[in-house]
Scaffold this motif. Structure first.
Motif, short mmCIF file in Angstrom:
data_model
loop_
_atom_site.label_atom_id
_atom_site.label_comp_id
_atom_site.label_asym_id
_atom_site.label_seq_id
_atom_site.Cartn_x
_atom_site.Cartn_y
_atom_site.Cartn_z
N THR A 7 7.54 -9.52 -9.36
CA THR A 7 8.82 -8.98 -8.92
C THR A 7 8.90 -7.46 -8.96
OG1 THR A 7 9.74 -9.30 -11.12
CG2 THR A 7 10.07 -11.08 -9.53
N GLU A 8 7.94 -6.81 -9.59
CA GLU A 8 7.96 -5.35 -9.62
C GLU A 8 7.43 -4.73 -8.33
OE1 GLU A 8 4.01 -6.48 -11.55
OE2 GLU A 8 6.03 -7.26 -11.53
N LEU A 9 6.81 -5.55 -7.49
CA LEU A 9 6.23 -5.06 -6.23
C LEU A 9 7.26 -5.08 -5.11
CD1 LEU A 9 2.75 -6.83 -6.18
CD2 LEU A 9 3.29 -4.54 -6.95
N TRP A 10 7.07 -4.16 -4.16
CA TRP A 10 7.87 -4.16 -2.96
C TRP A 10 7.63 -5.47 -2.22
CZ3 TRP A 10 6.96 -4.73 2.18
CH2 TRP A 10 7.98 -4.36 3.03
N PRO A 11 8.55 -6.18 -1.65
CA PRO A 11 9.91 -5.80 -1.27
C PRO A 11 10.97 -6.11 -2.33
CG PRO A 11 9.42 -7.90 -0.24
CD PRO A 11 8.18 -7.46 -1.01
N GLY A 13 10.71 -5.32 -5.82
CA GLY A 13 10.78 -4.14 -6.67
C GLY A 13 10.42 -2.88 -5.88
N ASN A 14 10.10 -1.81 -6.60
CA ASN A 14 9.82 -0.55 -5.91
C ASN A 14 8.39 -0.06 -6.09
OD1 ASN A 14 9.99 0.12 -8.57
ND2 ASN A 14 11.63 1.62 -8.35
N ARG A 15 7.53 -0.84 -6.74
CA ARG A 15 6.14 -0.41 -6.95
C ARG A 15 5.28 -0.75 -5.75
NH1 ARG A 15 3.84 -2.01 -12.57
NH2 ARG A 15 2.31 -0.48 -11.92
N PRO A 16 4.38 0.15 -5.35
CA PRO A 16 3.50 -0.13 -4.21
C PRO A 16 2.41 -1.15 -4.57
CG PRO A 16 3.00 2.02 -5.14
CD PRO A 16 4.20 1.49 -5.88
N TRP A 17 2.01 -1.96 -3.59
CA TRP A 17 1.06 -3.04 -3.82
C TRP A 17 -0.31 -2.53 -4.26
CZ3 TRP A 17 0.90 -8.37 -1.55
CH2 TRP A 17 2.18 -8.91 -1.43
N ASP A 24 -3.12 -3.25 -12.58
CA ASP A 24 -2.70 -4.43 -13.32
C ASP A 24 -3.53 -5.65 -12.91
OD1 ASP A 24 -1.39 -6.54 -14.55
OD2 ASP A 24 0.61 -5.84 -14.02
N PRO A 25 -4.46 -6.09 -13.78
CA PRO A 25 -5.31 -7.24 -13.42
C PRO A 25 -4.53 -8.52 -13.15
CG PRO A 25 -5.98 -6.30 -15.55
CD PRO A 25 -4.78 -5.55 -15.09
N GLU A 26 -3.41 -8.70 -13.81
CA GLU A 26 -2.60 -9.90 -13.59
C GLU A 26 -2.08 -9.94 -12.15
OE1 GLU A 26 1.65 -11.78 -15.08
OE2 GLU A 26 0.63 -10.37 -16.38
N VAL A 27 -1.58 -8.82 -11.66
CA VAL A 27 -1.10 -8.73 -10.28
C VAL A 27 -2.25 -8.95 -9.30
CG1 VAL A 27 -0.08 -7.18 -8.56
CG2 VAL A 27 0.83 -7.23 -10.89
N PHE A 28 -3.38 -8.33 -9.56
CA PHE A 28 -4.56 -8.51 -8.70
C PHE A 28 -4.96 -9.98 -8.64
CE2 PHE A 28 -9.17 -8.68 -8.09
CZ PHE A 28 -9.25 -8.08 -6.84
N GLN A 29 -4.97 -10.65 -9.79
CA GLN A 29 -5.34 -12.07 -9.82
C GLN A 29 -4.35 -12.92 -9.03
OE1 GLN A 29 -5.62 -12.98 -13.98
NE2 GLN A 29 -7.55 -11.88 -14.22
#
Length: 144
Positions: A7-11, A13-17, A24-29
């Motif tokens: 949820t921290e990623l756009w659209p 949240g405001n963090r870029p992908w 962040d390895p968790e997001v990458f996974q």
């Protein structure tokens, strides 16, 4: 997984992908799991349509499903490691991941064996959709 898991990623949240996936390895996974699932879906869709008839295409599902299931055993959710009862929460998440992995490996094996002509082929053709439903039910009750 591709859009809603982080949820921290756009659209949302405001963090870029790209920056976040690199840090962040968790997001990458999460995104790699989504790409695996999309790739698996595209190959299976092409097979059902009759557009992909190569013998190797029957083994894409089992190979990607086993690979994803094994990777899930090593997936960690670091974002929930704070607050009260964080150890219990992590144990529950790991238990859920383990059950998904076991169901995924069973699903992959029975799906692959359903393609092989043996005396057991009919049983495998019946059992892999049942395991797919079991996995779907398990995923329905997922919570962090």
């Amino acid at each position: 997984m591709l859009v809603w898991s982080d949820t921290e990623l756009w659209p949302i949240g405001n963090r870029p992908w790209l920056d976040t996936m690199a840090q962040d390895p968790e997001v990458f996974q999460h995104k790699m799991f989504a790409v695996l699932l999309l790739g698996l879906g595209v190959v299976e869709w092409q097979r059902v349509r009759g557009a992909l008839t190569a013998a190797w295409s029957a083994w894409v599902f089992p190979v990607l499903a086993i690979g994803g299931s094994v990777l899930l055993l090593f997936h960690q959710h670091g974002g929930v490691m704070h607050g009260p009862n964080h150890m219990e929460r992590m144990a529950r998440i790991q238990s859920e991941h383990s059950s998904y992995s076991l169901a995924g490996i069973g699903l992959a094996l029975t799906r692959g064996l359903a393609e092989v002509e043996t005396d057991w082929q009919k049983m495998f053709r019946i059992s892999w959709p049942v395991l797919m439903m079991v996995l779907g039910i398990l995923l329905t009750f997922y919570r962090e």
